[in-house]
Write a protein that holds these residues in place. Sequence first.
Motif, short mmCIF file in Angstrom:
data_model
loop_
_atom_site.label_atom_id
_atom_site.label_comp_id
_atom_site.label_asym_id
_atom_site.label_seq_id
_atom_site.Cartn_x
_atom_site.Cartn_y
_atom_site.Cartn_z
N ASN A 3 0.86 -1.18 0.00
CA ASN A 3 0.00 0.00 0.00
C ASN A 3 0.90 1.24 0.00
OD1 ASN A 3 -1.68 2.14 0.62
ND2 ASN A 3 -2.96 0.94 2.01
N HIS A 4 1.10 1.83 -1.15
CA HIS A 4 2.05 2.93 -1.28
C HIS A 4 1.57 4.20 -0.56
CE1 HIS A 4 4.49 0.57 -3.91
NE2 HIS A 4 3.47 0.34 -4.71
N GLN A 5 0.26 4.40 -0.50
CA GLN A 5 -0.26 5.56 0.23
C GLN A 5 0.05 5.44 1.72
OE1 GLN A 5 -4.31 5.28 -1.11
NE2 GLN A 5 -3.98 6.85 -2.67
N LEU A 6 -0.09 4.25 2.25
CA LEU A 6 0.23 4.02 3.66
C LEU A 6 1.73 4.18 3.90
CD1 LEU A 6 -0.69 3.18 6.48
CD2 LEU A 6 -0.49 0.80 5.76
N GLU A 7 2.54 3.66 2.98
CA GLU A 7 3.99 3.81 3.11
C GLU A 7 4.39 5.28 3.10
OE1 GLU A 7 5.57 1.56 -0.12
OE2 GLU A 7 5.08 -0.37 0.80
N LEU A 8 3.76 6.07 2.22
CA LEU A 8 4.05 7.50 2.14
C LEU A 8 3.64 8.20 3.43
CD1 LEU A 8 4.97 9.99 0.57
CD2 LEU A 8 2.67 10.11 -0.42
N ALA A 9 2.46 7.90 3.94
CA ALA A 9 1.99 8.51 5.19
C ALA A 9 2.94 8.20 6.34
CB ALA A 9 0.58 8.03 5.51
N LYS A 10 3.38 6.96 6.44
CA LYS A 10 4.29 6.58 7.52
C LYS A 10 5.62 7.31 7.40
CE LYS A 10 2.47 1.98 8.55
NZ LYS A 10 2.76 0.53 8.57
N GLN A 11 6.14 7.45 6.16
CA GLN A 11 7.42 8.13 5.98
C GLN A 11 7.30 9.63 6.27
OE1 GLN A 11 10.49 6.61 5.25
NE2 GLN A 11 11.18 8.62 5.90
N LEU A 12 6.21 10.25 5.83
CA LEU A 12 6.01 11.67 6.11
C LEU A 12 5.84 11.91 7.60
CD1 LEU A 12 3.73 12.70 3.11
CD2 LEU A 12 6.11 13.38 3.50
N HIS A 13 5.23 10.96 8.29
CA HIS A 13 5.11 11.04 9.75
C HIS A 13 6.50 10.92 10.40
CE1 HIS A 13 3.72 10.32 13.84
NE2 HIS A 13 4.46 9.22 13.85
N LYS A 14 7.26 9.96 9.93
CA LYS A 14 8.61 9.75 10.46
C LYS A 14 9.49 10.99 10.25
CE LYS A 14 12.59 6.68 9.89
NZ LYS A 14 13.15 5.57 9.11
N ASP A 15 9.31 11.65 9.10
CA ASP A 15 10.08 12.86 8.79
C ASP A 15 9.56 14.10 9.48
OD1 ASP A 15 11.62 11.25 7.16
OD2 ASP A 15 10.69 11.92 5.29
N GLY A 16 8.41 13.98 10.17
CA GLY A 16 7.88 15.09 10.96
C GLY A 16 6.97 16.04 10.21
N HIS A 17 6.44 15.63 9.04
CA HIS A 17 5.61 16.52 8.25
C HIS A 17 4.12 16.37 8.51
CE1 HIS A 17 9.06 17.82 5.99
NE2 HIS A 17 9.36 16.57 5.68
N LEU A 18 3.72 15.28 9.11
CA LEU A 18 2.30 15.07 9.41
C LEU A 18 2.15 14.09 10.55
CD1 LEU A 18 1.56 12.04 8.18
CD2 LEU A 18 1.36 13.30 6.06
N PHE A 19 0.93 13.99 11.06
CA PHE A 19 0.61 13.00 12.07
C PHE A 19 -0.04 11.82 11.37
CE2 PHE A 19 0.29 16.96 14.61
CZ PHE A 19 1.33 16.70 15.48
N TYR A 20 0.36 10.64 11.75
CA TYR A 20 -0.20 9.41 11.17
C TYR A 20 -0.76 8.58 12.31
CZ TYR A 20 -0.10 4.49 9.96
OH TYR A 20 -0.44 3.18 9.82
N CYS A 21 -1.91 7.98 12.06
CA CYS A 21 -2.48 7.09 13.06
C CYS A 21 -3.39 6.09 12.37
CB CYS A 21 -3.26 7.87 14.11
SG CYS A 21 -4.74 8.69 13.48
N THR A 22 -3.83 5.12 13.12
CA THR A 22 -4.84 4.17 12.66
C THR A 22 -6.12 4.48 13.42
OG1 THR A 22 -4.28 2.57 14.37
CG2 THR A 22 -3.07 2.40 12.28
N CYS A 23 -7.18 3.82 13.07
CA CYS A 23 -8.44 4.05 13.78
C CYS A 23 -8.27 3.78 15.28
CB CYS A 23 -9.55 3.16 13.21
SG CYS A 23 -9.99 3.57 11.52
N GLY A 24 -7.49 2.77 15.61
CA GLY A 24 -7.29 2.42 17.01
C GLY A 24 -6.46 3.41 17.80
N THR A 25 -5.55 4.10 17.12
CA THR A 25 -4.67 5.05 17.82
C THR A 25 -5.14 6.50 17.69
OG1 THR A 25 -3.19 5.26 15.90
CG2 THR A 25 -2.66 3.55 17.53
N LEU A 26 -6.25 6.73 16.97
CA LEU A 26 -6.75 8.09 16.76
C LEU A 26 -7.10 8.83 18.06
CD1 LEU A 26 -7.64 10.39 14.89
CD2 LEU A 26 -9.85 9.24 14.66
#
Length: 61
Positions: A3-26
């Motif tokens: 899932n490339h969209q998920l991979e991108l979200a995780k990397q942008l989160h790791k780089d500090g550009h956005l917050f990433y979560c799942t339904c369980g961690t929201l």
Amino acid sequence: MNNHQLELAKQLHKDGHLFYCTCGTLPGLLQSMDFSTLKCFPPGQPEKFSAFLDKVVGLQK
């Protein structure tokens, strides 16, 4: 295929550009997020991509 969209979200989160979560961690994220920790995304450099394309198609050496 991954899932490339998920991979991108995780990397942008790791780089500090956005917050990433799942339904369980929201709920936890909504309580703890601090917008001041986010980094601005650097501006694009489209001239680099156009120079690359020029080289590929033989318009530039």
